[in-house]
Design a protein around this motif. Sequence first.
Motif, short mmCIF file in Angstrom:
data_model
loop_
_atom_site.label_atom_id
_atom_site.label_comp_id
_atom_site.label_asym_id
_atom_site.label_seq_id
_atom_site.Cartn_x
_atom_site.Cartn_y
_atom_site.Cartn_z
N UNK B 116 0.80 -1.30 0.02
CA UNK B 116 0.06 -0.03 -0.04
C UNK B 116 0.85 1.36 0.13
N UNK B 117 2.19 0.94 0.09
CA UNK B 117 2.93 2.46 -0.10
C UNK B 117 3.55 2.58 -1.21
N UNK B 118 2.47 3.45 -2.00
CA UNK B 118 2.62 3.48 -3.40
C UNK B 118 4.11 4.45 -3.66
N UNK B 119 5.00 4.27 -4.48
CA UNK B 119 5.75 4.95 -5.07
C UNK B 119 6.07 4.72 -6.41
N UNK B 120 5.70 5.38 -7.44
CA UNK B 120 5.63 4.92 -8.73
C UNK B 120 6.02 6.12 -9.69
N UNK B 121 6.99 5.82 -10.59
CA UNK B 121 7.26 6.85 -11.57
C UNK B 121 7.05 6.08 -12.96
N UNK B 122 6.10 6.81 -13.83
CA UNK B 122 6.07 6.19 -15.08
C UNK B 122 5.11 6.90 -15.95
N UNK B 123 4.67 6.47 -16.84
CA UNK B 123 3.65 7.10 -17.92
C UNK B 123 2.50 6.53 -17.89
N UNK B 124 1.42 7.15 -18.62
CA UNK B 124 -0.04 6.63 -18.57
C UNK B 124 -0.17 5.24 -19.03
N UNK B 125 -0.96 4.73 -18.52
CA UNK B 125 -1.10 3.22 -18.92
C UNK B 125 -2.09 3.06 -20.09
N UNK B 126 -3.11 4.02 -20.13
CA UNK B 126 -3.89 3.92 -21.28
C UNK B 126 -4.19 5.02 -22.08
N UNK B 127 -4.48 5.04 -23.17
CA UNK B 127 -4.41 5.93 -24.14
C UNK B 127 -5.21 7.32 -23.91
N UNK B 128 -4.61 8.41 -23.86
CA UNK B 128 -5.19 9.59 -23.40
C UNK B 128 -5.60 10.44 -24.66
N UNK B 129 -6.79 10.43 -24.86
CA UNK B 129 -7.47 10.99 -26.03
C UNK B 129 -8.38 12.10 -25.79
N UNK B 130 -8.73 12.92 -26.60
CA UNK B 130 -9.89 13.85 -26.44
C UNK B 130 -10.87 13.34 -27.44
N UNK B 131 -12.02 13.71 -26.86
CA UNK B 131 -13.37 13.28 -27.97
C UNK B 131 -13.28 14.28 -28.96
N UNK B 132 -12.98 15.45 -29.06
CA UNK B 132 -12.89 16.40 -30.15
C UNK B 132 -11.65 15.87 -31.11
N UNK B 133 -10.65 15.13 -30.73
CA UNK B 133 -9.68 14.68 -31.54
C UNK B 133 -8.26 15.60 -31.21
N UNK B 134 -8.75 16.62 -30.60
CA UNK B 134 -7.61 17.79 -30.60
C UNK B 134 -7.47 18.33 -29.15
N UNK B 135 -6.11 18.38 -28.52
CA UNK B 135 -5.87 19.19 -27.13
C UNK B 135 -5.72 20.50 -27.35
N UNK B 136 -5.84 20.92 -28.40
CA UNK B 136 -5.56 22.63 -28.83
C UNK B 136 -6.52 23.26 -28.03
N UNK B 137 -6.10 24.31 -27.21
CA UNK B 137 -7.05 25.17 -26.62
C UNK B 137 -7.69 24.61 -25.37
N UNK B 138 -7.51 23.55 -25.04
CA UNK B 138 -8.10 22.91 -23.90
C UNK B 138 -7.27 23.60 -22.91
N UNK B 139 -8.32 23.85 -21.70
CA UNK B 139 -7.67 24.64 -20.37
C UNK B 139 -6.80 23.33 -19.75
N UNK B 140 -5.74 24.02 -19.24
CA UNK B 140 -4.87 23.17 -18.00
C UNK B 140 -5.70 21.98 -17.45
#
Lengths: 88, 178
Positions: B116-140
């Motif tokens: 239970x002591x989590x200590x993890x460094x890595x990248x996303x496991x699942x594809x991170x996509x936007x429904x509108x297909x673009x991340x342009x102009x999307x707020x932080x």
Amino acid sequence: MSSYIQHLVEGKIDFEGQKAVEKIAHNALIAVTAISFLLGLALQSLRVTFGAYGLGVTILFLTVIPAWPIFNKHPVVWLPAQETKKDK
Amino acid sequence: MHSVYARINNVSATLSTSLMILLAAIACSSFLFTANPTGSVNISSVKVFSAEARRYPNRQQEFAFVDFNITADLSPLFNWNTKQLFVYLEAQYTNTQGVQNEVVIWDRIVVRKEDALLNYAGKNKYPFRELSKKFKNIPPANYTLKYNLMPYVGLLTYGEAARTTAPVAFPLAKERVE
């Protein structure tokens, strides 16, 4: 011999024994439930809880299900048969 | 007079009631254990690449790649009624249409208290996509580490263990990895 087996299978007990069995079963189940819950809570283990509960229930079944002689200490006393005209 | 079967019937009827009460008591005991684990989520980098969408030929779609560090001590959540924890990292952002999005980008199942002591460094496991297909102009986006506590008996409970201190912006999409 066959009557002995029949006695074991049917396991009839008298009315006093019946009353005692109901009282024992009711109180023992409440006690077993409460004790196993508190024991598991104290030891932080569900295994302990259900182990204690199962053990308690097994002992309870062994105590009340077979017709132990202690539940047959007050047999029903019937009135003597009355003479009828036919018997004369 | 009572036979064996009448007694079995009698005792097992009371037994089922007592078992239900025992299970209800165990379920309610979860409310006694109030743990509020804390941790931290650090986003080291977010990159956006344009690529061909899966299953749709000739359709370009942007994929975000998030590198992160997670540290959290979730061991206080383990009590006698804890079966396992589902821990997940969620990206939360409002898209250009004003829709609140919550995307799970990483998860882990913790079964033992020792893990239970989590200590993890890595990248996303699942594809991170936007429904509108673009991340342009999307707020932080905010990134939150959440958990779902699964008990042996009782209700599922959700909670939040950590959150990024400030929202992380999506960079402009790159065509290729440099």
